[in-house]
Enzyme design. Structure first.
Site, short mmCIF file in Angstrom:
data_model
loop_
_atom_site.label_atom_id
_atom_site.label_comp_id
_atom_site.label_asym_id
_atom_site.label_seq_id
_atom_site.Cartn_x
_atom_site.Cartn_y
_atom_site.Cartn_z
N ARG A 17 -2.84 -11.44 2.87
CA ARG A 17 -1.64 -10.91 2.01
C ARG A 17 -0.28 -11.34 2.69
O ARG A 17 -0.22 -12.08 3.67
CB ARG A 17 -1.69 -9.44 1.62
CG ARG A 17 -2.94 -9.31 0.75
CD ARG A 17 -3.14 -7.52 0.44
NE ARG A 17 -2.09 -7.57 -0.61
CZ ARG A 17 -1.60 -5.88 -0.82
NH1 ARG A 17 -2.37 -5.40 -0.16
NH2 ARG A 17 -0.73 -5.62 -1.67
N ASN A 75 -6.50 5.48 6.08
CA ASN A 75 -5.77 4.22 5.49
C ASN A 75 -4.46 4.60 5.13
O ASN A 75 -4.16 5.64 4.51
CB ASN A 75 -6.52 4.00 3.78
CG ASN A 75 -5.71 3.04 3.34
OD1 ASN A 75 -4.63 2.52 3.83
ND2 ASN A 75 -6.24 2.45 2.20
N HIS A 99 -8.38 -0.38 5.28
CA HIS A 99 -7.37 -0.82 4.20
C HIS A 99 -8.54 -1.39 3.20
O HIS A 99 -9.76 -2.04 3.39
CB HIS A 99 -6.72 -1.86 4.67
CG HIS A 99 -5.74 -1.57 5.67
ND1 HIS A 99 -4.71 -0.91 5.59
CD2 HIS A 99 -5.82 -1.82 6.99
CE1 HIS A 99 -4.06 -0.42 6.64
NE2 HIS A 99 -4.89 -1.04 7.67
N PRO A 120 0.66 6.90 1.75
CA PRO A 120 1.57 6.68 0.51
C PRO A 120 1.09 5.75 -0.53
O PRO A 120 0.48 4.82 -0.15
CB PRO A 120 3.04 6.39 1.05
CG PRO A 120 2.66 5.60 2.34
CD PRO A 120 1.62 6.21 2.86
N ASN A 121 1.10 6.22 -1.90
CA ASN A 121 0.79 5.41 -2.97
C ASN A 121 -0.64 5.17 -3.22
O ASN A 121 -1.06 4.86 -4.35
CB ASN A 121 1.61 4.18 -3.07
CG ASN A 121 3.11 4.04 -2.98
OD1 ASN A 121 3.62 4.88 -3.71
ND2 ASN A 121 3.48 3.41 -2.01
N SER A 162 -7.62 -3.47 0.75
CA SER A 162 -7.47 -5.11 0.80
C SER A 162 -7.46 -5.81 1.83
O SER A 162 -7.53 -5.14 3.10
CB SER A 162 -6.16 -5.14 0.01
OG SER A 162 -5.17 -4.92 0.84
N ARG A 214 2.36 -7.69 6.12
CA ARG A 214 1.08 -6.80 6.25
C ARG A 214 0.14 -6.92 7.57
O ARG A 214 -0.95 -6.23 7.77
CB ARG A 214 0.32 -6.62 4.73
CG ARG A 214 1.06 -6.03 3.96
CD ARG A 214 0.32 -6.17 2.51
NE ARG A 214 1.06 -6.10 1.51
CZ ARG A 214 1.49 -5.22 1.09
NH1 ARG A 214 1.47 -4.02 1.31
NH2 ARG A 214 2.44 -5.25 -0.39
N GLU A 261 -9.43 2.55 11.78
CA GLU A 261 -8.42 2.05 10.74
C GLU A 261 -8.94 1.33 9.56
O GLU A 261 -9.79 0.49 9.54
CB GLU A 261 -7.33 1.16 11.41
CG GLU A 261 -6.08 0.57 10.49
CD GLU A 261 -5.25 -0.53 10.97
OE1 GLU A 261 -5.37 -0.55 12.28
OE2 GLU A 261 -4.56 -1.00 10.33
N HIS A 309 2.29 -0.26 8.76
CA HIS A 309 3.16 -1.14 9.32
C HIS A 309 4.62 -0.76 9.97
O HIS A 309 5.22 -1.71 10.10
CB HIS A 309 3.40 -2.30 8.20
CG HIS A 309 2.08 -2.70 7.24
ND1 HIS A 309 0.95 -3.19 7.78
CD2 HIS A 309 1.88 -2.36 5.91
CE1 HIS A 309 -0.10 -3.45 6.77
NE2 HIS A 309 0.72 -2.79 5.76
N TYR A 323 -6.20 -3.73 -5.85
CA TYR A 323 -6.82 -2.42 -5.29
C TYR A 323 -7.90 -2.24 -5.98
O TYR A 323 -8.64 -1.02 -5.71
CB TYR A 323 -5.64 -1.28 -5.30
CG TYR A 323 -4.66 -1.66 -4.17
CD1 TYR A 323 -5.00 -1.76 -2.83
CD2 TYR A 323 -3.52 -1.66 -4.55
CE1 TYR A 323 -4.11 -1.97 -1.75
CE2 TYR A 323 -2.27 -2.06 -3.71
CZ TYR A 323 -2.64 -2.37 -2.35
OH TYR A 323 -1.87 -2.62 -1.42
N ASP A 331 1.48 7.19 17.88
CA ASP A 331 1.64 8.26 18.87
C ASP A 331 0.53 9.49 18.64
O ASP A 331 0.08 9.76 19.58
CB ASP A 331 2.97 8.87 18.96
CG ASP A 331 3.84 7.75 19.65
OD1 ASP A 331 3.61 6.54 20.12
OD2 ASP A 331 5.11 7.99 19.77
N ALA A 369 1.14 1.99 3.65
CA ALA A 369 2.44 1.16 4.14
C ALA A 369 2.75 1.67 5.39
O ALA A 369 3.44 0.85 6.29
CB ALA A 369 3.49 1.30 3.02
N ARG A 377 -2.28 1.35 -9.95
CA ARG A 377 -1.70 0.61 -9.05
C ARG A 377 -2.10 -0.69 -8.72
O ARG A 377 -3.15 -0.81 -8.13
CB ARG A 377 -1.32 1.18 -7.87
CG ARG A 377 -0.56 0.57 -6.67
CD ARG A 377 -0.71 1.13 -5.43
NE ARG A 377 -0.06 0.66 -4.59
CZ ARG A 377 -0.18 0.81 -2.98
NH1 ARG A 377 -1.10 1.54 -2.46
NH2 ARG A 377 0.61 0.02 -2.24
C1 DQA Z 1 -3.39 -0.77 1.96
C2 DQA Z 1 -2.59 -2.37 2.36
C3 DQA Z 1 -1.17 -1.79 2.87
O1 DQA Z 1 -0.45 -2.93 3.31
C4 DQA Z 1 -0.53 -1.26 1.77
O2 DQA Z 1 0.87 -0.85 1.84
C5 DQA Z 1 -1.33 -0.32 1.10
C6 DQA Z 1 -2.64 -0.03 0.78
C7 DQA Z 1 -4.82 -1.13 1.65
O3 DQA Z 1 -5.43 -0.31 1.55
O4 DQA Z 1 -5.29 -2.14 1.21
O5 DQA Z 1 -0.41 0.76 0.33
O6 DQA Z 1 -3.45 0.05 3.05
#
Ligand code: DQA
Length: 151
Positions: free
Chosen positions: A108, A75, A101, A11-12, A103, A112, A99, A81, A24, A88, A78, A19
């Site tokens: 942070r 990635n 990310h 998401p996002n 950032s 997170r 995995e 977390h 980012y 699963d 959110a 953003r």
């Molecule tokens: C993220 C880090 C997450 O905590 C956050 O909710 C994101 C982006 C990152 O790519 O740094 O949406 O996954």
């Protein structure tokens, strides 16, 4: 047909570029996809690059990857977390999981620092910005190749 690495974005991440650019960066998700495709072509793999704001859709894509891909880069944003469902699904896939990310989540907020993905991932990468995606493709390919050679 080259081997495929599925790259899933949560998401996002569709908002990248506008953003919180101080966190980012200015790179959009389409820019990241383009650099993934360019790198994948260079190393002879295919990428299936997707983004969704919907948890269940990401779960469906993890399930499908079992039959189409050699590894998953995720990635989960959110959902990292919060999502037992993604934990699963990734576990059930049996595939190598990286995995990722953008950032450095450990620099942070403390919420997170908890990940439901890390315990089912082969490796975790964070803090390298958009370049992390290229690194993650290499890592995923390496893990998949090494695992195949062992069996
Ligand atoms: C993220 C880090 C997450 O905590 C956050 O909710 C994101 C982006 C990152 O790519 O740094 O949406 O996954």
């Amino acid at each position: 047909m080259p081997d495929t690495i599925v790259i899933l974005n949560g998401p996002n991440l569709n908002l990248l570029g506008t953003r919180e650019p101080d966190i980012y960066g200015a790179t959009t998700l389409s820019d990241i996809e383009a650099s993934c495709r360019a790198h994948a072509e260079k190393i002879g793999v295919a990428v299936d690059f997707r983004q969704s704001n919907v948890e269940g859709e990401l779960v469906n894509w993890v399930q499908q990857a079992k039959d189409t891909a050699i590894a998953i880069v995720i990635n989960a944003a959110a959902y990292t977390h919060t999502s037992v469902a993604l934990h699963d699904a990734l576990k059930a896939s049996g595939l190598p999981v990286v995995e990722l990310h953008l950032s450095n989540v450990y620099k942070r907020e403390s919420f997170r620092h908890k990940s439901f993905i890390s315990s089912v991932a082969d490796g975790v990468m964070c803090g390298f910005g958009a370049y992390g995606y290229v690194m993650a493709i290499d890592a995923a390919r390496h893990i998949a190749t090494t695992r195949t050679e062992k069996t």
